[in-house]
Design an enzyme around this catalytic site. Structure first.
Site, mmCIF file in Angstrom:
data_model
loop_
_atom_site.group_PDB
_atom_site.id
_atom_site.type_symbol
_atom_site.label_atom_id
_atom_site.label_comp_id
_atom_site.label_asym_id
_atom_site.label_seq_id
_atom_site.Cartn_x
_atom_site.Cartn_y
_atom_site.Cartn_z
ATOM 1 C CB CYS A 22 -0.857 -0.009 1.260
ATOM 2 S SG CYS A 22 0.176 0.025 2.753
ATOM 3 C CB CYS A 106 0.623 4.839 7.466
ATOM 4 S SG CYS A 106 -0.507 5.164 6.087
ATOM 5 C CD GLU A 136 -3.185 1.120 13.145
ATOM 6 O OE1 GLU A 136 -2.821 0.277 12.292
ATOM 7 O OE2 GLU A 136 -4.269 1.730 13.070
ATOM 8 C CB SER A 233 -3.013 -6.629 11.831
ATOM 9 O OG SER A 233 -4.392 -6.407 11.817
ATOM 10 C CG ASN A 234 -2.354 -5.900 5.966
ATOM 11 O OD1 ASN A 234 -2.357 -6.376 4.850
ATOM 12 N ND2 ASN A 234 -1.233 -5.488 6.558
ATOM 13 C CB SER A 276 3.554 -5.422 5.234
ATOM 14 O OG SER A 276 2.822 -6.520 5.736
HETATM 15 O O1 10D Z 1 0.076 -5.597 11.266
HETATM 16 P P1 10D Z 1 -0.377 -4.552 10.287
HETATM 17 O O2 10D Z 1 -1.270 -5.050 9.231
HETATM 18 O O3 10D Z 1 -0.944 -3.368 11.009
HETATM 19 O O4 10D Z 1 0.944 -3.954 9.608
HETATM 20 P P2 10D Z 1 1.790 -4.394 8.351
HETATM 21 O O5 10D Z 1 3.154 -3.840 8.574
HETATM 22 O O6 10D Z 1 1.658 -5.814 8.043
HETATM 23 O O7 10D Z 1 1.106 -3.610 7.135
HETATM 24 C C1 10D Z 1 1.135 -2.228 7.008
HETATM 25 C C2 10D Z 1 0.089 -1.624 7.852
HETATM 26 C C3 10D Z 1 0.320 -0.682 8.781
HETATM 27 C C4 10D Z 1 1.572 0.030 8.935
HETATM 28 C C5 10D Z 1 -0.745 -0.301 9.723
HETATM 29 F F1 10D Z 1 -1.446 0.678 9.172
HETATM 30 FE FE1 SF4 Z 2 -1.399 3.091 5.756
HETATM 31 FE FE2 SF4 Z 2 -1.585 0.813 7.062
HETATM 32 FE FE3 SF4 Z 2 -3.441 1.459 5.316
HETATM 33 FE FE4 SF4 Z 2 -1.052 0.810 4.467
HETATM 34 S S1 SF4 Z 2 -2.435 -0.551 5.527
HETATM 35 S S2 SF4 Z 2 -2.261 2.585 3.769
HETATM 36 S S3 SF4 Z 2 0.254 1.587 6.072
HETATM 37 S S4 SF4 Z 2 -2.999 2.569 7.192
#
Ligand code: 10D
Ligand code: SF4
Length: 319
Positions: A22, A106, A136, A233-234, A276
């Site tokens: 993202c 972010c 977060e 998490s995502n 990520s």
């Molecule tokens: O664990 P997560 O999904 O919050 O983080 P990840 O580093 O896997 O993905 C990017 C998302 C962020 C930084 C939270 F917005």
């Molecule tokens: Fe920002 Fe997290 Fe959404 Fe990616 S997943 S756009 S880092 S809030």
């Protein structure tokens, strides 16, 4: 012809759109790379810059040192806050130690931090929907000294005891399951009809789009493979979602984690990647499935994302 060829020759890989990085992750990685170029290594990063083993290892090789506590950063050094954000206490600790800071939080997480600060100023107690212990959540809960209440599920909502039900608001973690969050928000609104909600939902565009893409893809598949690390998490939410749609689903960090038994006899294999997880890993998963005998790959239709966030001051010029 190998045995694999005879069993998987008719099988098709369906590729989710969108998948992978993202805008917040792109920006966070770019910040670390540029800081290393500008200041030389080592550059300290508080927490994994994003939750992905491959990304973290790659940056470590380039000169990043990942730490969890600021006291691990020697005086006079540079520290980068991870994309998940930090509490006010961490920010002031870095300041009082005189560390040079680049903030890779972010901007969509920062948006939630700003909401929290404003609503606390207006005298609201805030219910945060999120996963306990996630960085977060620690960062967002830590935008206010008091008046913050974390709920993870409907049972937590039922157990809430708030002093003034007329002055409460809610925010959420950005990477929640959209459907689970909607249920928890429903329970909150039923219990506290005047609860104030964010103008625009806190679950971010990337989370929403990747979950929508899995909702479109999974029903067409016999199995789904999500590329992502266990602490992301995502990425976990994508695997869970496909599983909830009735499709056996697995999360892998790298192609060698694929068990050939998962895909044996399957006609359609769905592949996606968390926000990520780099595209190079999704391609490596496809290459591994080809090695196992799959011949056809089809990219599904879906939203094209063209969002980019500006870099922080001091790192924005071409490197
Ligand atoms: O664990 P997560 O999904 O919050 O983080 P990840 O580093 O896997 O993905 C990017 C998302 C962020 C930084 C939270 F917005
Ligand atoms: Fe920002 Fe997290 Fe959404 Fe990616 S997943 S756009 S880092 S809030």
């Amino acid at each position: 012809m190998s045995i694999a060829d005879t069993t998987l020759a008719e099988t098709e890989i369906l590729l989710a759109q969108p998948r992978g990085f993202c805008a917040g992750v792109d920006r966070a990685i770019e910040i670390v790379e540029r800081a290393i170029k500008l200041h030389g290594s080592p550059i300290y990063v508080r927490h994994e810059i994003v939750h992905n083993v491959y990304v973290v290892e790659d940056l470590r090789k380039k000169g990043a040192i990942f730490i969890e506590r600021l006291e691990e950063v020697p005086a006079g050094n540079t520290v980068i806050f991870s994309a998940h954000g930090v509490s006010k206490a961490v920010r002031s600790e870095a300041e009082s130690r005189g560390l040079r800071v680049y903030d890779a939080t972010c901007p969509l997480v920062t948006k939630v931090h700003i909401e929290v600060a404003k609503m606390r100023q207006d005298g609201f107690d805030i219910v945060m929907i999120g996963h306990k212990g996630h960085p977060e959540v620690e960062g967002t809960m830590g935008q206010a000294g008091e008046g913050m209440h974390l709920v993870e599920d409907i049972a937590d909502v039922q157990a809430l005891q708030l002093a003034d039900p007329e002055r409460i608001a809610f925010v959420t973690q950005t990477t929640l399951s959209v459907d689970d969050a909607a249920e928890i928000i429903g329970a909150l609104k039923a219990k506290y009809p005047s609860i104030r909600e964010p103008k625009k939902q806190d679950i971010c565009y990337a989370t929403q789009n990747r979950q929508d893409a899995v909702k479109f893809m999974a029903p067409q598949c016999d199995v789904v493979i999500v590329v992502g690390s266990p602490n992301s998490s995502n990425s976990n939410r994508l695997r869970e979602l496909a599983e909830k749609l009735g499709v056996p689903s697995y999360m892998v960090d790298s192609p060698d984690q694929i068990d050939p038994a998962w895909v044996e006899g399957k006609r359609r294999i769905g592949v996606t990647a968390g926000a990520s997880a780099p595209e190079v890993l999704a391609q490596a998963v496809i290459a591994r499935l080809r090695e196992l005998g799959v011949r056809n790959v089809r990219a599904l239709d879906g939203i094209e994302e063209n969002i980019a966030f500006p870099l922080p001051r001091g790192l924005g010029l071409p490197a």
